[in-house]
Design an enzyme around this catalytic site. Structure first.
Site, short mmCIF file in Angstrom:
data_model
loop_
_atom_site.label_atom_id
_atom_site.label_comp_id
_atom_site.label_asym_id
_atom_site.label_seq_id
_atom_site.Cartn_x
_atom_site.Cartn_y
_atom_site.Cartn_z
CG ASN A 7 -2.16 1.37 0.64
OD1 ASN A 7 -1.92 1.91 0.22
ND2 ASN A 7 -3.12 1.39 2.65
NE ARG A 87 -6.41 1.48 0.11
CZ ARG A 87 -6.13 2.10 0.20
NH1 ARG A 87 -5.22 3.27 1.08
NH2 ARG A 87 -7.45 3.61 1.14
CG HIS A 176 -12.71 3.31 3.48
ND1 HIS A 176 -14.16 3.77 3.91
CD2 HIS A 176 -11.91 3.74 3.54
CE1 HIS A 176 -12.95 5.63 4.07
NE2 HIS A 176 -11.79 4.79 4.00
NE ARG A 237 -10.92 12.93 4.42
CZ ARG A 237 -11.29 11.01 3.73
NH1 ARG A 237 -11.38 10.71 3.92
NH2 ARG A 237 -9.40 10.36 4.80
#
Ligand code: AMP
Length: 399
Positions: A7, A87, A176, A237
């Protein structure tokens, strides 16, 4: 089969080496490109914790990982690695499932950069570096967006002029996906029922947060949209806001597009409301000590999740199971309780005792035994999904 899962972020490489489904080594290279980088590695009998080291770029970082695997006796040589699973954050509309990486795939990955400028370039860097170091090892891309590609236009289109969808691909993609996939399938396993018979809502509540509505194994809606900014209140966020706020702020505060972007992505959410922190643990501490804005941030966070769960129960026409995962979902019983409070009319009955003890990586049920809706806490395992997807594709390749 030994699969290396990578990742790659802007300045980090997280890695895990799997021997079939078993993790035999894991670690992270952090602060790549800075004066001093940090390296952590764990394998049987070996623990390297944040060792200072110089790692100028991703290629050197991956070499460091591979050399450590050999030096520490996890593998004898590079040749033992059967495949690499990456990923990749954004696969656009092109990739509805994981793919073996070839030149055509690379061209499409480059074309997806405008959709995820903060993530995809670094994922690509990781792939290019592996190609350089291990040119003959098959590489597979597993996308955060892929599981959500089953959404129909009713859920994925925005009510803006249609030609922006055609011209720019402006639509909801969702993120996700690998986590939602893992926890929903695991919940079905724990229920002893096939996904094809279940209506589920999965809540990934970490620093980034999203909810997915999954009907008979297919995502029908999810809270993140064109970017991972839409939907729930997150660490920093904003999640959903009236889009008119953007133009209001631009005019009133004379902000540039980048400044608005930074406010909504980095200075909003739990941090923006509380003015203290984006970290749920710190907010719970502060709230316990009487800090009103910290309490408000937690309440607004939970309220937004409750709103999405209720909406998705309607979208699904009922719900058999709700799953909580990621940092907050796995570890904060108080937040789970706040989210579920008042939803008893839907057949939700939280067992307070089970809820309290389901923390620290534990997996299990937190609903009362005869409740209509099963409630689960399931630690997510995106790396395992990436390893399994990679293995599946490499096995097909080998025939
Ligand atoms: P993640 O992005 O999945 O690593 O999740 C990060 C979020 O999980 C942060 O808001 C953390 O404060 C939160 N978190 C981690 N451990 C706990 C805990 N024990 N209690 C409450 N929140 C936690």
């Amino acid at each position: 089969m030994k699969i290396l899962v990578l990742n790659c972020g802007s300045s980090s490489i997280k890695y895990r080496l799997f021997d079939n489904d078993i993790t035999i080594a894991r670690g992270v290279v952090e602060k790549i490109g800075e004066e001093v980088s940090l390296f952590s590695h764990y394998s049987e009998g070996v623990e390297i914790k944040k060792q200072p080291i110089k790692v100028p770029d991703h290629t050197r970082g991956i070499e460091l990982v591979l050399n450590t695997l050999v030096d520490k006796g996890v593998i004898h040589d590079y040749g033992e690695i059967d495949a690499i699973g990456h990923r990749v954050v954004h696969g656009g509309e092109e990739f509805k499932s994981s793919v073996l990486i070839d030149d055509r795939v690379m061209r499409t990955l480059y074309a997806c950069i405008p959709f995820a400028p903060l993530h995809n370039p670094h994922n690509i860097k990781g792939i290019e570096s592996c190609k350089q170091i291990l040119p003959n090892v098959p590489q597979v891309a597993v996308f955060d967006t892929a599981f959500h590609q089953t959404m129909g236009p009713v859920a994925f289109l925005y009510a803006i002029p249609y030609h922006y969808y055609e011209k720019y691909g402006l639509r909801r993609y969702g993120f996700h996906g690998t986590s939602h996939y893992y926890v929903s399938n695991r919940a079905a396993e724990l229920m002893g029922q096939p996904m094809s018979k279940l209506k589920m809502i999965t809540a990934h509540l970490g620093n980034g947060c999203s909810v997915a509505a999954i009907k008979f194994g297919k995502v029908v809606d999810t809270s993140m949209g064109f970017t991972p900014l839409e939907g729930l209140v997150m660490g920093t966020r904003s999640g959903d806001i009236d889009p008119a706020i953007v133009t209001f702020l631009i005019r009133k505060e004379r902000l540039s597009p980048d400044e608005v972007d930074s406010i909504l992505n980095k200075r909003s959410g739990l941090l923006g409301i509380s003015g203290i922190s984006n970290d749920m643990r710190q907010l719970m501490d502060a709230s316990n000590k009487g800090n009103e804005r910290a309490r408000l941030a937690i309440d607004i966070f939970a309220y937004r999740v409750k709103k999405y769960i209720s909406a998705y129960a309607g979208v699904l026409g009922g719900v058999d199971a709700i799953v909580f995962t990621a940092g907050i979902g796995e570890n904060a019983p108080l937040v789970r309780k706040k989210i579920l409070e008042g939803l008893e009319f839907m057949g939700i009955q939280l067992d307070d005792e089970l809820n309290k003890c389901m923390v620290g990586g534990r997996e299990g049920i937190i609903s009362k035994p005869d409740a209509k809706v099963k409630l689960f806490v399931i630690p997510t395992n995106e790396e395992l999904v990436i390893a399994r997807e990679t293995r599946k594709i490499v096995e097909q390749l080998r025939g």
